[in-house]
Design a protein around this motif. Structure first.
Motif, short mmCIF file in Angstrom:
data_model
loop_
_atom_site.label_atom_id
_atom_site.label_comp_id
_atom_site.label_asym_id
_atom_site.label_seq_id
_atom_site.Cartn_x
_atom_site.Cartn_y
_atom_site.Cartn_z
N GLU A 71 17.99 25.09 26.57
CA GLU A 71 19.52 25.09 26.94
C GLU A 71 20.00 26.42 27.06
N CYS A 72 21.05 26.38 27.90
CA CYS A 72 21.43 27.79 28.46
C CYS A 72 22.42 28.64 27.35
N GLY A 73 22.68 27.94 26.19
CA GLY A 73 23.06 28.95 25.05
C GLY A 73 22.02 29.28 24.12
N CYS A 74 20.89 29.13 24.44
CA CYS A 74 19.70 29.74 23.60
C CYS A 74 19.75 31.09 24.04
N THR A 75 19.06 31.89 22.76
CA THR A 75 19.13 33.47 22.85
C THR A 75 17.79 33.86 23.51
N TRP A 76 17.69 34.95 23.99
CA TRP A 76 16.51 35.63 24.39
C TRP A 76 15.44 35.80 23.13
N SER A 77 16.13 36.07 22.10
CA SER A 77 15.25 36.47 20.92
C SER A 77 14.73 35.12 20.36
N ALA A 78 15.53 34.02 20.54
CA ALA A 78 14.80 33.05 19.79
C ALA A 78 13.82 32.29 20.79
N ILE A 79 13.79 32.35 22.14
CA ILE A 79 12.93 32.14 23.08
C ILE A 79 11.51 33.05 22.76
N LYS A 99 5.86 33.67 20.86
CA LYS A 99 5.28 34.69 20.55
C LYS A 99 3.86 34.33 19.87
N GLU A 100 4.21 33.18 18.91
CA GLU A 100 3.08 32.48 18.15
C GLU A 100 2.00 31.91 18.97
N LYS A 101 2.42 31.53 20.24
CA LYS A 101 1.37 30.85 20.88
C LYS A 101 1.13 31.54 22.23
N GLY A 102 1.00 32.89 22.12
CA GLY A 102 0.34 34.04 22.93
C GLY A 102 1.00 33.81 24.36
N LEU A 103 2.49 33.46 24.28
CA LEU A 103 3.12 33.27 25.73
C LEU A 103 4.23 34.08 25.60
N ARG A 104 4.88 34.21 26.99
CA ARG A 104 6.39 34.76 27.25
C ARG A 104 6.74 34.44 28.60
N THR A 105 8.02 34.68 28.88
CA THR A 105 8.49 34.36 30.10
C THR A 105 8.21 35.79 30.84
N PRO A 106 8.13 35.90 32.32
CA PRO A 106 7.62 37.29 32.82
C PRO A 106 8.96 38.16 32.57
N TYR A 107 10.10 37.93 32.90
CA TYR A 107 11.35 38.82 32.28
C TYR A 107 11.78 38.13 31.08
N TYR A 108 11.82 38.89 29.96
CA TYR A 108 12.08 38.32 28.56
C TYR A 108 13.04 38.64 27.84
N GLY A 109 14.16 39.30 28.45
CA GLY A 109 15.42 39.47 27.95
C GLY A 109 15.99 40.95 27.90
N PRO A 110 17.39 41.08 27.82
CA PRO A 110 17.96 42.26 27.81
C PRO A 110 17.83 42.89 26.29
N LEU A 111 18.39 44.09 26.29
CA LEU A 111 18.17 44.84 25.00
C LEU A 111 19.20 44.15 24.06
N SER A 112 20.29 43.40 24.44
CA SER A 112 21.21 42.66 23.55
C SER A 112 20.63 41.15 23.41
N GLY A 113 19.23 40.96 23.56
CA GLY A 113 18.70 39.62 23.46
C GLY A 113 18.82 39.03 21.87
N LEU A 114 19.44 39.57 21.00
CA LEU A 114 19.71 39.02 19.77
C LEU A 114 20.68 38.11 19.96
N TYR A 115 21.80 38.39 20.82
CA TYR A 115 23.04 37.85 20.91
C TYR A 115 22.79 37.16 22.39
N SER A 116 22.44 37.71 23.26
CA SER A 116 22.83 37.46 24.79
C SER A 116 22.15 36.08 25.21
N THR A 117 22.75 35.08 26.05
CA THR A 117 22.13 33.68 25.97
C THR A 117 21.55 33.78 27.29
N VAL A 118 20.73 32.61 27.65
CA VAL A 118 20.01 32.58 28.92
C VAL A 118 21.19 32.45 29.79
#
Length: 531
Positions: free
Chosen positions: A119-127, A132-151
């Motif tokens: 959902e687009c209110g999800c934060t980059w930190s949550a993603i 991480k525990e699955k050994g995966l990530r999105t190619p771009y994986y967030g801004p420095l403000s990703g603790l707060y910033s939403t998708v």
């Protein structure tokens, strides 16, 4: 049902319908809350929204759009609120701000087909943590403000940083969207629109997904987004270098970017170096951060950092920081050797790589150090993306502009810094301005309690702020003259003006698309200059 105290001409029927839909506690007409939710980091004029509503699902978002249409309200989507270009601040009366932060679920992680839907209110930190525990990530994986910033915010504004050196921006990693249009209809883009399909691919016919990226919410309400997944790199190397002057640092950074050697490659000027040298990790997090640093970079680097590796930036003019990823240790080491040779050619000196190690170990930190100066000065940035060939020319033009205004800036204690960052083969130049001023309630929301208490008595400085805003506009003009383009266009950057002349057919087409998806022009009006 709570009593409604109408403080202005707010339609009681609309409020009641929204309360019935999402619950009383998720609808607000209180002036202090409406003010907070109508304010961003820009210090620019704006209207106040009439109502704030926080949906919890795509179905509720659809219903909100329909209620707003019947009531004659504009819809203005808002994520974490970190825009500095009026990206989500209302430009008209009779507006509803849609707070997307309750729509924060991860809906699917498909490890076989390598995509994630959120959902687009999800934060980059949550993603990041979920993958991480699955050994995966999105190619771009967030801004420095990703603790707060939403998708949704990053897709609407576009964004670069984590992973951008090799994978580009947010918009380059998304492969499909579910978007609620102004009439409440749901539009699905990419292969997810196929009646028998799944959201595994973006280019199912013309690229409709792209219409809803970098639109600052002008085209619709982003409900869910699907991103490509990649396997997390198996080996990572870090490097930091100091340079005596800006041109040398940029020369090295351009070559590293041209070869796409680093997942992250970013440069700082003297003031930014001081900011980062004084960056503090909360005591409650230090143990966990230390463990993560050891895991990412080894015990020796962790010990060097503990002995003041970060503080060395106080004595550095310009610094360049790189994080280099590969699926093999040999590949990462080989790329690091190439990067070192490039930097040595530009008279660089090696530093303990404290900054890239720390950012990779704990990529999403509290953002006080990003939205205020190291002494609590107020802040806003301005940026432009230019081709690699213009990085030095435009940066030196901005330096000359600051030199022209030095006396006035010194008199009013206005300081500036640079963040230079590559995104694929595009180059971001982001000067920031800092000045002494009252820290407003909006910024206070992002401060730890001890800093809020420390800086709360500062007097308001409207005259100094006006000079800072004027300087900011001057830098914007330099970017414009040099063909720089912008993310986070919002209601500030001259998008319409940039498309005059040979861009006129594109402007006509954008207006036609706007009319198709939002015929009454009530979806975040004013964004992109689409009134």
């Amino acid at each position: 049902m709570q009593a409604i105290n109408l403080t202005k001409a707010i339609d009681e029927r609309t409020v009641r319908e929204l309360q019935q839909l999402v619950g009383d506690e998720n609808v607000s007409i209180q002036q202090d809350h409406r003010t907070q939710m109508s304010t961003d980091l820009s210090w620019l004029p704006r209207e106040l929204c009439d109502i704030v509503v926080a949906p919890n699902s795509t179905e509720e978002l659809i219903a909100i759009a329909k209620i707003a249409k019947v009531g004659g309200y504009c819809c203005v989507p808002r994520g974490a609120g970190l825009s500095y270009t009026r990206g989500y601040t209302p430009s008209r009366e009779r507006s509803i701000t849609i707070d997307m932060r309750r729509m924060n679920r991860i809906l699917q992680i498909n490890e076989e087909d390598m995509y994630i839907t959120v959902e687009c209110g999800c934060t980059w930190s949550a993603i990041y943590e979920a993958l991480k525990e699955k050994g995966l990530r999105t190619p771009y994986y967030g801004p420095l403000s990703g603790l707060y910033s939403t998708v949704g915010g990053a897709l609407s504004q576009n964004s670069i940083f984590m992973g951008s050196g090799t994978h580009g921006s947010t918009a380059d990693s998304v492969i499909g969207l579910n978007v609620v249009l102004s009439d409440g209809s749901l539009l699905i883009t990419g292969s997810g629109a196929h009646q028998n399909g799944a959201p595994f691919g973006r280019h199912f016919g013309p690229d409709i997904t792209g219409i809803f990226t970098s639109d600052t919410g002008a085209m619709g309400l982003k409900a869910t987004a699907t991103f490509r997944l990649i396997v997390s790199p198996k080996s990572t190397r870090f490097a930091s270098f100091s340079f005596d002057n800006l041109a040398d640092m940029l020369g090295a950074q351009k070559e590293v970017a041209r070869l796409r050697l680093a997942s992250e490659c970013y440069g700082f000027d003297p003031y930014y170096n001081k900011n980062f040298s004084k960056m503090e990790i909360p005591l409650s997090q230090k143990k966990a951060v230390g463990k993560q640093v050891i895991k990412e970079a080894g015990l020796l680097t962790a010990l060097r950092m503990g002995m003041g590796g970060q503080r060395v930036l106080e004595r550095v003019n310009y610094s360049l920081h790189m994080t280099i990823d590969s699926n093999t240790s040999q590949g990462a080491s080989a790329s690091l050797r190439v990067a070192k040779r490039i930097c040595e050619k530009y008279n660089a000196k090696a530093l303990t790589p404290s900054i890239p190690v720390l950012i990779r170990a704990v990529p999403f930190q509290p953002i006080r150090q990003y939205i205020l100066g190291y002494g609590g000065e107020c802040w806003f940035p301005i940026h432009g993306l230019v081709p690699l060939s213009k990085a030095i020319e435009v940066s030196l033009a901005i330096e000359a502009y600051f030199a022209e205004n030095k006396a006035r800036m010194d008199k009013n204690k206005i300081r500036y810094s640079y963040l230079m960052c590559s995104s694929g083969h595009e180059f971001l130049i982001e000067p920031s301005l800092y000045w002494p001023d009252k820290i407003d309630e909006f910024r206070e929301e992002f401060l730890e309690p001890e800093y809020r208490e420390k800086w709360k008595q500062r007097p308001e400085q409207p005259d100094v702020r006006a000079i800072a805003l004027e300087l900011r506009a001057g830098i914007r003009d330099i970017m414009f003259k040099n063909g720089g383009y912008h993310m986070q266009i919002g209601k500030y950057y001259p998008f319409k003006e940039a498309l005059e002349g040979r861009g006129a057919p594109l402007w006509r087409l954008l207006n036609q698309i706007k009319d198709a998806v939002d015929p009454e022009r009530k979806m975040n009006p004013g964004s992109l200059g689409l009134d």
